[in-house]
Design a protein around this motif. Structure first.
Motif, PDB file in Angstrom:
ATOM      1  N   ASP A 254       4.173 -62.550 -27.241  1.00  0.00           N
ATOM      2  CA  ASP A 254       4.940 -61.342 -27.513  1.00  0.00           C
ATOM      3  C   ASP A 254       6.073 -61.595 -28.498  1.00  0.00           C
ATOM      4  N   ALA A 255       6.323 -62.819 -28.848  1.00  0.00           N
ATOM      5  CA  ALA A 255       7.343 -63.168 -29.838  1.00  0.00           C
ATOM      6  C   ALA A 255       6.762 -64.196 -30.793  1.00  0.00           C
ATOM      7  N   ALA A 280       9.035 -61.493 -34.873  1.00  0.00           N
ATOM      8  CA  ALA A 280       8.888 -60.488 -33.822  1.00  0.00           C
ATOM      9  C   ALA A 280       9.741 -60.934 -32.649  1.00  0.00           C
ATOM     10  N   ASP A 281      10.710 -60.090 -32.236  1.00  0.00           N
ATOM     11  CA  ASP A 281      11.683 -60.394 -31.184  1.00  0.00           C
ATOM     12  C   ASP A 281      12.567 -61.572 -31.611  1.00  0.00           C
ATOM     13  N   GLN A 283      15.746 -62.281 -31.248  1.00  0.00           N
ATOM     14  CA  GLN A 283      16.712 -62.826 -30.296  1.00  0.00           C
ATOM     15  C   GLN A 283      16.050 -63.831 -29.350  1.00  0.00           C
ATOM     16  N   ARG A 284      14.833 -63.521 -28.918  1.00  0.00           N
ATOM     17  CA  ARG A 284      14.148 -64.467 -28.032  1.00  0.00           C
ATOM     18  C   ARG A 284      13.790 -65.753 -28.766  1.00  0.00           C
ATOM     19  N   ARG A 317       7.269 -56.388 -37.193  1.00  0.00           N
ATOM     20  CA  ARG A 317       8.028 -57.616 -37.423  1.00  0.00           C
ATOM     21  C   ARG A 317       9.229 -57.345 -38.323  1.00  0.00           C
TER      22      ARG A 317
END
Length: 343
Positions: A254-255, A280-281, A283-284, A317
């Motif tokens: 997912d990231a 994609a994501d 921060q994670r 993204r």
């Protein structure tokens, strides 16, 4: 009856000639195979002797040629390599299981090999490693100026610390690992990938399983395949070289993060280049980078924050252009921090 008898006689003579030709071909192939087997044995003996002159001992107990009649290969019951240390402490001792190499008689310039687990690597200034796998296969193609292509595939590799007193201490495992390299004119193309990677070290951060890959070209480095890489470290080998990073990707499901662009490495290992980062994501990803590589924590956090201001959206993204000048990374006019030199 006379005509029938004549036809039978001619057919019989034809069969005899076919048998004679078949025997001659078989004899020729057998002679060629044993001649090439002798040449292979001589080449390996010469390679081991040349390495010994340079101070490196290569062991191949139970060495024998095999594959008659259509393949030609060499097998060893085990493989050992022992290279002496130097002033920089670069000594190495490695032992592995049985080795089998083979080439088709009609295509002798392409060699395939299979190595049995485990591989024990004991290098100076680093703890000994115990590397195991279910299946490891390699292939190489050679041309007049040396190796032209190389590929390595390993299923279920596991890297561990070798600790005879307490047993193996696993550090990392993957479902599959692949490495490919090829000459392209005077440049070197390299592609490396790992699927379902997991960090197992007890003191490592709790990272999720991931896929990782890299695809790049190093300008003027084609001779690396022939063993002509300068320096003892990757930083020394890359010093003064340029290249193109087509993709450096980390995928957590997912990231994900993917970096691409052109780069140059200075003589002291400092990087410069122009890149595009797709995340994609973010921060994670930044949090995971900070856990895995604390020295990059500030850069990762600054980058994750900057992406929201200067990036653009594309297919889910965040994409941002990055500039790296003498190790200083920025996104537009926003400074992100210092990227460590390659050592």
């Amino acid at each position: 009856m006379a005509a029938s008898s004549g036809k039978t006689s001619k057919a019989g003579r034809a069969y005899v000639w076919v048998a004679v030709v078949a025997l001659l071909i078989a004899g020729g192939l057998s002679g060629a195979w044993y001649y090439l087997a002798g040449q292979l044995e001589a080449q390996v003996t010469r390679l081991i002797a040349d390495a010994r002159v340079q101070g490196t001992e290569i062991g191949c107990p139970g060495r024998a040629a095999f594959g008659y009649p259509f393949r030609l290969g060499l097998r060893c019951d085990a493989v050992t390599i022992e290279a002496p240390g130097d002033a920089r402490g670069q000594g190495l001792r490695a032992t592995a299981g049985a080795l089998r190499t083979a080439a088709q008689i009609y295509r002798p310039n392409r060699v395939v090999a299979e190595l049995d687990s485990p591989l024990i690597v004991d290098a100076q200034q680093t703890p000994p490693l115990d590397i195991r796998w279910q299946l490891a296969q390699a292939s190489a193609s050679f041309w007049s100026d040396g190796m032209d292509q190389f590929a390595l595939v390993a299923d279920r590799p596991v890297v561990a610390l070798a600790q005879p007193a307490a047993g193996r201490l696993p550090l990392f495992e993957a479902g599959r690992f692949e490495a490919h390299a090829r000459r392209r004119d005077g440049d070197l193309d390299i592609a490396v990938s790992g699927a379902d990677g997991r960090v197992l070290a007890p003191d490592a951060p709790a990272l999720p399983a991931f896929d990782a890959s890299a695809d790049l070209t190093i300008t003027g480095a084609a001779d690396w395949l022939a063993g002509h890489m300068d320096g003892h470290t990757i930083g020394e080998a890359l010093a003064g070289r340029a290249g193109t990073l087509r993709s450096l990707k980390l995928d957590l499901g997912d990231a994900s993060a993917e970096l691409s662009g052109d780069f140059m490495v200075a003589a002291d290992g400092i990087l410069s280049g122009d890149f595009e980062l797709a995340v994609a994501d973010p921060q994670r990803i930044a949090a995971l980078v900070a856990e895995a590589a604390p020295q990059l924590k500030s850069v990762a956090q600054s980058l994750a924050s900057a992406i929201g201001f200067v990036g653009r959206q594309d297919n889910g993204r965040n994409i941002v252009a990055l500039s790296l000048r003498d190790g200083n990374l920025s996104a537009g006019v926003i400074p992100l921090g210092q990227v460590p030199a390659i050592r």
